[in-house]
Motif scaffolding. Structure first.
Motif, PDB file in Angstrom:
ATOM      1  N   GLN A  78       0.833  -1.218   0.000  1.00 18.39           N
ATOM      2  CA  GLN A  78       0.000   0.000   0.000  1.00 18.39           C
ATOM      3  C   GLN A  78       0.863   1.261   0.000  1.00 18.39           C
ATOM      4  OE1 GLN A  78      -3.641  -1.421  -0.691  1.00 18.39           O
ATOM      5  NE2 GLN A  78      -3.163   0.721  -0.461  1.00 18.39           N
ATOM      6  N   ASN A  79       1.913   1.261   0.863  1.00 23.83           N
ATOM      7  CA  ASN A  79       2.793   2.443   0.936  1.00 23.83           C
ATOM      8  C   ASN A  79       3.472   2.705  -0.403  1.00 23.83           C
ATOM      9  OD1 ASN A  79       2.144   2.789   3.593  1.00 23.83           O
ATOM     10  ND2 ASN A  79       3.944   1.713   4.372  1.00 23.83           N
ATOM     11  N   ALA A  80       3.896   1.628  -1.058  1.00 22.44           N
ATOM     12  CA  ALA A  80       4.593   1.788  -2.351  1.00 22.44           C
ATOM     13  C   ALA A  80       3.628   2.255  -3.443  1.00 22.44           C
ATOM     14  CB  ALA A  80       5.267   0.482  -2.740  1.00 22.44           C
ATOM     15  N   ILE A  81       2.376   1.815  -3.366  1.00 23.38           N
ATOM     16  CA  ILE A  81       1.374   2.278  -4.349  1.00 23.38           C
ATOM     17  C   ILE A  81       1.236   3.804  -4.227  1.00 23.38           C
ATOM     18  CG2 ILE A  81      -1.104   2.255  -4.911  1.00 23.38           C
ATOM     19  CD1 ILE A  81      -1.071  -0.746  -3.981  1.00 23.38           C
ATOM     20  N   LYS A  82       1.144   4.260  -2.974  1.00 23.96           N
ATOM     21  CA  LYS A  82       0.996   5.709  -2.720  1.00 23.96           C
ATOM     22  C   LYS A  82       2.198   6.471  -3.298  1.00 23.96           C
ATOM     23  CE  LYS A  82      -0.259   8.549   1.265  1.00 23.96           C
ATOM     24  NZ  LYS A  82       0.939   9.203   1.777  1.00 23.96           N
ATOM     25  N   LEU A  83       3.387   5.956  -3.009  1.00 24.04           N
ATOM     26  CA  LEU A  83       4.614   6.598  -3.494  1.00 24.04           C
ATOM     27  C   LEU A  83       4.646   6.630  -5.025  1.00 24.04           C
ATOM     28  CD1 LEU A  83       7.347   7.729  -2.334  1.00 24.04           C
ATOM     29  CD2 LEU A  83       8.310   5.462  -2.815  1.00 24.04           C
ATOM     30  N   GLY A  84       4.250   5.534  -5.622  1.00 27.38           N
ATOM     31  CA  GLY A  84       4.245   5.449  -7.088  1.00 27.38           C
ATOM     32  C   GLY A  84       3.272   6.442  -7.702  1.00 27.38           C
ATOM     33  N   ILE A  85       2.102   6.587  -7.091  1.00 29.18           N
ATOM     34  CA  ILE A  85       1.096   7.524  -7.610  1.00 29.18           C
ATOM     35  C   ILE A  85       1.603   8.964  -7.459  1.00 29.18           C
ATOM     36  CG2 ILE A  85      -1.233   8.461  -7.203  1.00 29.18           C
ATOM     37  CD1 ILE A  85      -2.090   5.542  -6.570  1.00 29.18           C
ATOM     38  N   GLU A  86       2.162   9.265  -6.270  1.00 34.10           N
ATOM     39  CA  GLU A  86       2.681  10.631  -6.032  1.00 34.10           C
ATOM     40  C   GLU A  86       3.740  11.019  -7.064  1.00 34.10           C
ATOM     41  OE1 GLU A  86       2.133  10.527  -1.192  1.00 34.10           O
ATOM     42  OE2 GLU A  86       4.152  10.447  -2.036  1.00 34.10           O
ATOM     43  N   ASN A  87       4.539  10.036  -7.441  1.00 38.05           N
ATOM     44  CA  ASN A  87       5.644  10.325  -8.374  1.00 38.05           C
ATOM     45  C   ASN A  87       5.301  10.023  -9.830  1.00 38.05           C
ATOM     46  OD1 ASN A  87       8.239  11.100  -6.742  1.00 38.05           O
ATOM     47  ND2 ASN A  87       7.132   9.574  -5.544  1.00 38.05           N
ATOM     48  N   GLN A  88       4.027   9.685 -10.068  1.00 31.50           N
ATOM     49  CA  GLN A  88       3.533   9.442 -11.434  1.00 31.50           C
ATOM     50  C   GLN A  88       4.445   8.515 -12.228  1.00 31.50           C
ATOM     51  OE1 GLN A  88       3.151  13.525 -12.787  1.00 31.50           O
ATOM     52  NE2 GLN A  88       1.003  13.537 -12.162  1.00 31.50           N
ATOM     53  N   VAL A  89       4.775   7.373 -11.619  1.00 29.66           N
ATOM     54  CA  VAL A  89       5.732   6.474 -12.282  1.00 29.66           C
ATOM     55  C   VAL A  89       5.091   5.793 -13.494  1.00 29.66           C
ATOM     56  CG1 VAL A  89       7.054   6.097 -10.172  1.00 29.66           C
ATOM     57  CG2 VAL A  89       5.201   4.501 -10.742  1.00 29.66           C
ATOM     58  N   ASP A  90       5.938   5.448 -14.449  1.00 25.53           N
ATOM     59  CA  ASP A  90       5.477   4.786 -15.680  1.00 25.53           C
ATOM     60  C   ASP A  90       5.577   3.270 -15.580  1.00 25.53           C
ATOM     61  OD1 ASP A  90       5.243   7.287 -17.070  1.00 25.53           O
ATOM     62  OD2 ASP A  90       7.435   7.290 -17.265  1.00 25.53           O
ATOM     63  N   MET A  91       6.437   2.802 -14.670  1.00 28.03           N
ATOM     64  CA  MET A  91       6.680   1.344 -14.585  1.00 28.03           C
ATOM     65  C   MET A  91       7.226   1.005 -13.209  1.00 28.03           C
ATOM     66  SD  MET A  91      10.206   1.207 -16.742  1.00 28.03           S
ATOM     67  CE  MET A  91       9.930   2.766 -17.574  1.00 28.03           C
ATOM     68  N   VAL A  92       7.198  -0.289 -12.899  1.00 25.34           N
ATOM     69  CA  VAL A  92       7.759  -0.768 -11.630  1.00 25.34           C
ATOM     70  C   VAL A  92       8.865  -1.761 -11.954  1.00 25.34           C
ATOM     71  CG1 VAL A  92       7.264  -1.950  -9.450  1.00 25.34           C
ATOM     72  CG2 VAL A  92       5.515  -0.479 -10.492  1.00 25.34           C
ATOM     73  N   ILE A  93      10.021  -1.582 -11.291  1.00 24.59           N
ATOM     74  CA  ILE A  93      11.095  -2.568 -11.429  1.00 24.59           C
ATOM     75  C   ILE A  93      11.279  -3.250 -10.080  1.00 24.59           C
ATOM     76  CG2 ILE A  93      13.546  -2.972 -11.908  1.00 24.59           C
ATOM     77  CD1 ILE A  93      13.511  -0.729 -13.894  1.00 24.59           C
ATOM     78  N   ALA A  94      11.166  -4.569 -10.079  1.00 26.46           N
ATOM     79  CA  ALA A  94      11.360  -5.362  -8.859  1.00 26.46           C
ATOM     80  C   ALA A  94      12.771  -5.908  -8.872  1.00 26.46           C
ATOM     81  CB  ALA A  94      10.362  -6.513  -8.840  1.00 26.46           C
ATOM     82  N   LEU A  95      13.513  -5.667  -7.788  1.00 26.68           N
ATOM     83  CA  LEU A  95      14.887  -6.155  -7.706  1.00 26.68           C
ATOM     84  C   LEU A  95      15.022  -7.007  -6.444  1.00 26.68           C
ATOM     85  CD1 LEU A  95      17.903  -6.203  -8.441  1.00 26.68           C
ATOM     86  CD2 LEU A  95      18.137  -3.952  -7.373  1.00 26.68           C
ATOM     87  N   GLY A  96      15.028  -8.329  -6.605  1.00 26.81           N
ATOM     88  CA  GLY A  96      15.145  -9.190  -5.429  1.00 26.81           C
ATOM     89  C   GLY A  96      14.584 -10.572  -5.684  1.00 26.81           C
ATOM     90  N   GLY A  97      14.141 -11.205  -4.592  1.00 27.70           N
ATOM     91  CA  GLY A  97      13.559 -12.541  -4.676  1.00 27.70           C
ATOM     92  C   GLY A  97      12.054 -12.479  -4.839  1.00 27.70           C
ATOM     93  N   GLY A  98      11.399 -13.590  -4.533  1.00 23.88           N
ATOM     94  CA  GLY A  98       9.954 -13.697  -4.719  1.00 23.88           C
ATOM     95  C   GLY A  98       9.170 -12.664  -3.923  1.00 23.88           C
ATOM     96  N   SER A  99       9.626 -12.350  -2.723  1.00 22.68           N
ATOM     97  CA  SER A  99       8.869 -11.399  -1.889  1.00 22.68           C
ATOM     98  C   SER A  99       8.808 -10.030  -2.543  1.00 22.68           C
ATOM     99  CB  SER A  99       9.514 -11.291  -0.500  1.00 22.68           C
ATOM    100  OG  SER A  99       9.441 -12.524   0.165  1.00 22.68           O
TER     101      SER A  99
END
Ligand code: NZQ
Ligand code: ZN
Length: 384
Positions: A78-99
């Protein structure tokens, strides 16, 4: 064989230094990136520096969300969704394992409609589209890099659940086995347990699918063949590369085609209960739960278990199969009893009640409340 649809749109970039193609690959989706990662391993294994260098090279604007925990929680999503919306991101990059990848899947899915991620997980809200998701995998285990599942837990409701949605297939996944040199022996072993469990879950779905059975056989036997060598020599490229591709193949559709559904998933549901209650690593929950489940099921579906026994260990006996499986788990130092992870029998009621409350069940092998109690006894090493 059952009817099936084979669909997997993930573009997988596999091998040494594949991240050198990340920048030009993601540039097509825009310039503003939400980069999601965990508690810091990426800064030690070199992947963070490589990813950031690529994004800088192509002039991308980076917003970071870090601190995703193993057994990820909905609050971070939820926190990351808020951050993404505030910054009007175009994409999400996941860096890590399954979590991290699972969290990023839900983040990318919920940003466009500013949706409540738990409602989406529970199928009470329905996204129409997702932001493009790109995964850079650093741990071989879940297969999340090439599938449409996301698993997140909600400590408030005591649930850990999977969401399945074709919108959350990553657009691209980058798999450089070198990043996995740094994975601890424990998580290397848990990853191997997890991929074996995925193959077994598929095997125990309904439907006769001989080729998929053979894929299960190949995946499990290859994982067992590389397990001890990779633990002994963690920076051997060939061992790490094989384990990484085996783990991806264990949950990208390969083992499920021709069956009814992707798997039984009863053992995963049991394991998720342990993870919610005690923060048990996912793979560790499965090396405890699978032998217990097999011990209960050997009188119910003996023929199917014998088929698996024959394929994996060339034995005709259920008991012999279970002993050999437990022996393998012990060899790679994965726990096989709850006591091995310091959970003693005084917790039995708590575990059984939690499973009943969250309606733990398999899609094909039904688990009654009495079954759940028996499995808990078996996970403590008790006879039933
Ligand atoms: O948080 P950081 O610092 O990144 O450390 C992680 C974490 O502590 C560390 N790690 C990852 N890559 C590393 C590394 N350490 C050193 N070097 C590296 N290269 O490893 C720890 C475990 O990471 P995590 O992502 O939690 O492990 P895994 O990939 O096993 O993912 C487990 C989660 O995936 C779910 C599980 O339930 C669990 O929540 N699953 C997802 C599935 C799917 N999406 O298809 C299916 C599975 O059945 C599973 O349920
Ligand atoms: Zn799993």
């Amino acid at each position: 064989m059952e009817n099936f649809v084979a669909y997997n749109p993930v573009q997988l970039h596999f091998g040494k230094e594949v991240v050198s193609n990340l920048g030009k690959t993601v540039r097509q989706y825009g310039t503003k990136v939400l980069l999601v990662y965990g508690k810091g391993s990426v800064k030690k294994n070199g992947s963070y520096d490589d990813v950031v260098a690529q994004l800088n090279k192509f002039g991308m604007q980076i917003t970071e969300y870090s601190g995703i925990k193993s057994n990820p929680v909905i609050e971070d999503v939820q926190n990351a969704i808020k951050l993404g919306i505030e910054n009007q991101v175009d994409m999400v990059i996941a860096l890590g394992g399954g979590s991290v990848i699972d969290s990023a899947k839900m983040i990318a899915l919920c940003i466009p409609g500013n949706l409540d991620a738990w409602k989406v997980m529970k199928m009470r809200a329905f996204p129409k589209k997702s932001l493009p998701l790109i995964a850079v995998l650093t741990l071989a285990a879940t297969g999340s890099e090439m599938n449409m599942f996301a698993v997140v837990q909600n400590p408030e409701t005591g649930e850990k659940m999977a969401h399945k949605n074709p919108l959350i297939f990553p657009k691209h996944s980058f798999l450089d086995p070198v990043y996995t040199y740094f994975v601890s022996p424990e998580y290397t072993a848990y990853g191997i347990v997890d991929l074996i469990a995925h193959s077994f879950e598929a095997f125990f779905a309904a439907g006769k699918a001989d080729l998929s059975d053979r894929f299960v056989q190949a995946i499990v036997q290859e994982a067992m063949r590389y397990a001890l060598p990779v633990l002994k020599e963690p920076d051997n490229y060939d061992y790490r590369a094989n384990i990484m591709w085996i783990a991806t193949s264990a949950l990208n559709g390969t083992t499920a085609y021709g069956r009814a559904g992707s798997g039984d998933w009863g053992v995963h549901a049991i394991g998720h209960t342990l993870s919610v209650l005690y923060d048990t690593p996912h793979g560790a929950s499965l090396s405890i739960a699978y032998p217990a489940w097999l011990k209960l099921m050997k009188n119910r579906i003996p023929d199917r278990i014998k088929q698996l026994a024959k394929l994996i260990f060339n034995t005709n006996e259920c008991d012999d199969f279970i002993v050999k499986l437990e022996t393998f788990f012990r060899q790679i130092k994965a726990p096989v009893k709850l006591q091995d992870i310091n959970i003693d029998v005084s917790r039995k009621e708590e575990i059984v009640n939690a499973m009943i409350k969250t309606k733990v069940n398999g899609y094909y092998q039904e688990l009654s409340e009495t079954d759940l109690e028996k499995i808990t006894d078996l996970m403590f090493g008790n006879k039933i």
